[in-house]
Design an enzyme around this catalytic site. Structure first.
Site, PDB file in Angstrom:
ATOM      1  CG  ASP A 160      -1.911   1.148   1.230  1.00 47.55           C
ATOM      2  OD1 ASP A 160      -2.385   1.527   0.148  1.00 47.55           O
ATOM      3  OD2 ASP A 160      -2.202   1.674   2.308  1.00 47.55           O
ATOM      4  CG  ASN A 182      -3.086 -13.018  -6.660  1.00 47.46           C
ATOM      5  OD1 ASN A 182      -4.077 -13.475  -6.084  1.00 47.46           O
ATOM      6  ND2 ASN A 182      -3.139 -12.509  -7.879  1.00 47.46           N
TER       7      ASN A 182
END
Lengths: 239, 239
Positions: A160, A182
């Site tokens: 992030d 993922n």
């Protein structure tokens, strides 16, 4: 989610200031307030080597610093962001304002809240022509999930932060709207990984980015992610 | 990512032990090692109220503890997980084993590494019949993104922890393979939110889960997420 906004804006301001050759305090109003206050606190740039950095992290750092010499890459400074915003501003959405006042006085940026080496050790480099960032990240012992490996939340946090910075430099004040990660292989605690982020597309206020997390030798793909960020109007309230 | 595995397994062991009426040390080999070692360290259960908990968090906690009385819900205990695994086991994938040995001796679970009230304050309740968990979460001042709001990584971390627990209780040792998070509204720092997780489907070794993050009064939907977890073979190495 929102981490990238103000921190990135301040980084961007500092960066632009540096390009323009003005003093750090003149470039950045938050810095200026602190530098010229009676407190005389000079903020520490955490995106620089410290004794907890492993050989791998130092070597990679040196390689990227060399790439910065011709101006194609830039190292982004990073501060704890002890913002000066008044706690009274938060009263409207907190029930217990006394408690919140006490707690907010301790507030600090999630990724820079640890002592050197215990949490997130990282530095982000930015390539303006290619609209991409490279984040060198060493996850310390306080970020553990199962024994010997990083917590998935710590990986998500660093993704992030890295992808958010890649969005915030061209996009201004942005907010994460979606992160799709993922997790392909677990990341050993205290190892160094490289997070490559790329701005793929801008559509109106939407910025689409992608990202991968690899080992230093690039042979292991630990994680892949996409991120959608939304440009915000700095004049509008967040809530 | 992998956080849920061992922690959840230990929680599950402790929970099953409690149901079966055996002593805490007999239920849990890690506890037993510590309880009967010369160190005499009794692990602290962090999923219980402490003075940093706000009125909102205490009220919700009390409500769920009442729901536990008929056995439909269970409070899951939570430890810092100071595992006893030997640092020698990690030598194969670390370059600097001396540094790693020092660092791993400090290792602790990411979500329980803060002093009371500064980081992640949370408790998870589990409903076995409905295969769902409710996580009550108060994010402290060290989890800040932009001023006054939680970092997106902190939200992702708590989602991973809550959804992971919901997967690990029916699934055993599981690993997060995918997390897809929509951040809809920023979460004010020091406020309390409720993370509802649900096991939707099991297909072979895959567990599909969904999750939402809401305000205490349920009126605000802060985030939504899906998670895919994979059952692991406990005999096999993670790397």
């Amino acid at each position: 989610m929102l981490r990238s906004c103000t921190a990135a804006l301040r980084t961007l301001q500092a960066l632009r200031g540096r390009r323009e050759g003005v003093s750090p305090a003149a470039r950045d109003p938050v810095l200026a307030r602190r530098w010229f206050s009676t407190e005389k606190v000079i903020p520490k740039d955490h995106a620089l080597p410290n004794p907890s950095w492993s050989k791998d992290l130092r070597l990679l750092f040196d390689q990227f610093m060399k790439k910065c010499e011709d101006g194609s890459w830039e190292r982004l400074p990073s501060y704890k962001s002890k913002y000066t915003q008044k706690s009274e501003d938060f009263k409207t959405y907190f029930l217990d304002s006394k408690l919140v006042k006490e707690q907010l006085s301790q507030a600090q940026l999630f990724t820079r809240g640890y002592e050197d080496g215990l949490g997130f050790e990282y530095v982000i480099f930015y390539n303006d022509d290619e609209k991409r960032t490279v984040c060198l990240f060493q996850g310390g012992p306080y970020l553990q999930g199962v024994p010997g490996f990083l917590h998935g939340g710590a990986i998500a946090t660093m993704i992030d932060a890295a992808v958010g910075m890649c969005a915030a430099i061209p996009g201004g004040i942005v907010m994460t709207a979606n992160l799709n990660i993922n997790f392909k292989r677990p990341i050993p605690l205290c190892s160094v990984v490289v997070i490559n982020s790329q701005l793929d597309k801008i559509e109106g206020r939407k910025l689409f980015l992608s990202c991968n997390v690899r080992s230093v030798d690039e042979k292991i793909l630990y994680s892949e992610a996409t991120g959608l960020f939304i440009k915000l109007d700095p004049e509008k309230s967040l809530i």
